[in-house]
Design a protein around this motif. Structure first.
Motif, short mmCIF file in Angstrom:
data_model
loop_
_atom_site.label_atom_id
_atom_site.label_comp_id
_atom_site.label_asym_id
_atom_site.label_seq_id
_atom_site.Cartn_x
_atom_site.Cartn_y
_atom_site.Cartn_z
N LYS A 1 2.64 20.38 1.36
CA LYS A 1 2.95 20.04 -0.21
C LYS A 1 2.65 18.68 0.27
O LYS A 1 2.28 17.89 1.33
N VAL A 2 1.93 18.17 -0.86
CA VAL A 2 1.67 16.46 -0.97
C VAL A 2 3.03 15.14 -1.05
O VAL A 2 3.82 15.62 -2.44
N TYR A 3 3.21 14.05 -0.43
CA TYR A 3 4.03 13.64 -0.04
C TYR A 3 3.61 11.89 -0.59
O TYR A 3 1.71 11.56 0.20
N ALA A 4 4.03 10.42 -0.79
CA ALA A 4 3.57 9.96 -0.82
C ALA A 4 4.76 8.79 -0.97
O ALA A 4 5.86 8.92 -1.29
N PHE A 5 4.70 7.89 -0.33
CA PHE A 5 5.86 6.57 0.63
C PHE A 5 5.04 5.32 0.36
O PHE A 5 3.52 4.94 1.04
N VAL A 6 5.94 4.24 -0.12
CA VAL A 6 5.49 2.72 0.22
C VAL A 6 5.13 2.14 1.84
O VAL A 6 5.90 3.38 2.92
N THR B 1 1.28 -1.03 -0.29
CA THR B 1 -0.12 0.45 0.19
C THR B 1 0.96 1.21 -0.22
O THR B 1 1.86 1.49 0.53
N ALA B 2 0.61 2.18 -0.45
CA ALA B 2 0.80 3.25 -0.06
C ALA B 2 0.00 4.97 -0.07
O ALA B 2 -1.07 4.68 0.86
N ILE B 3 0.79 5.14 1.18
CA ILE B 3 0.69 6.34 1.80
C ILE B 3 0.43 7.72 0.79
O ILE B 3 1.25 8.09 0.83
N ILE B 4 -1.00 8.82 1.52
CA ILE B 4 -0.74 9.55 0.69
C ILE B 4 -1.19 10.88 1.62
O ILE B 4 -1.96 11.09 2.15
N TYR B 5 -0.23 12.00 1.92
CA TYR B 5 -0.38 12.59 2.73
C TYR B 5 -0.86 14.07 2.73
O TYR B 5 1.03 14.48 1.78
N TYR B 6 -0.28 15.54 2.94
CA TYR B 6 -0.13 16.99 2.85
C TYR B 6 0.54 16.89 3.95
O TYR B 6 0.12 16.54 5.62
N TYR B 7 1.63 17.76 4.07
CA TYR B 7 2.63 17.62 4.94
C TYR B 7 3.23 19.71 4.78
O TYR B 7 3.99 19.25 3.35
N GLU B 8 3.21 19.70 5.59
CA GLU B 8 3.77 21.68 4.90
C GLU B 8 3.40 22.40 3.69
O GLU B 8 4.04 23.26 2.99
#
Length: 121
Positions: A42-47, A33-40
Motif C-alpha cells: 500500500k502507498v503511504y505519504a507523510f509530511v 517535503t513529503a515522503i511517499i513509499y510503499y509498505y506492505e
C-alpha cells in the motif's frame, strides 16, 4: 473523484525503483517535503518532519526506514514511527503522529488528494 483536479505525484513504477520518494510541498503555508513509499503493498505519504527536533526524517542519511525495514526512523536521533499510521513509538514523543497526506492510487499512478497540501514547483 474527478482525477482532473488531482495532482500527479508519481507512477507506481517510480516507487518500484526506490525505497521512497521526496516531493516538495506546501503544508500550512510552510514549505516542506513529503515522503511517499510503499509498505506492505500500500502507498503511504507523510509530511517529512520529525516532531522531536523539527527536522526532516532523512536529514542525516538518505533513508527514512529503520535498519529492520519494519519502521520509519528519523536519521538524526533514531526516533521510530509506525509506517502505516505515522505514530511515534519512541518514549519522548510516544503517541504523537507524523502528518499523513491523502493519496489516490489509480491506473498505475499516484495522485495527491489532500486539500491541505499542495505540490511546490
Amino acid at each position: 473523484m474527478d482525477k482532473s483536479k488531482l495532482k500527479f505525484i508519481c507512477s507506481v513504477h517510480d516507487l518500484d525503483k526506490v525505497d521512497y520518494l521526496v516531493r516538495d510541498i506546501e503544508y500550512k503555508h510552510q514549505r516542506r517535503t513529503a515522503i511517499i513509499y510503499y509498505y506492505e503493498a500500500k502507498v503511504y505519504a507523510f509530511v517529512n518532519y520529525c516532531m522531536h527536533m523539527q527536522r526532516r526524517l532523512d536529514c542525516e542519511k538518505e533513508t527514512i526506514f529503520h535498519v529492520s525495514g519494519k519502521l520509519l526512523s528519523c536519521s538524526m536521533h533514531g526516533f521510530v514511527f509506525e509506517p502505516t499510521t505515522g505514530e511515534c513509538l519512541s518514549p519522548v514523543c510516544a503517541g504523537q503522529k507524523l502528518q499523513a497526506i491523502k493519496l489516490l492510487e489509480s491506473e498505475g499512478n499516484i495522485y495527491l488528494s489532500d486539500k491541505h497540501v499542495t505540490l511546490s514547483l
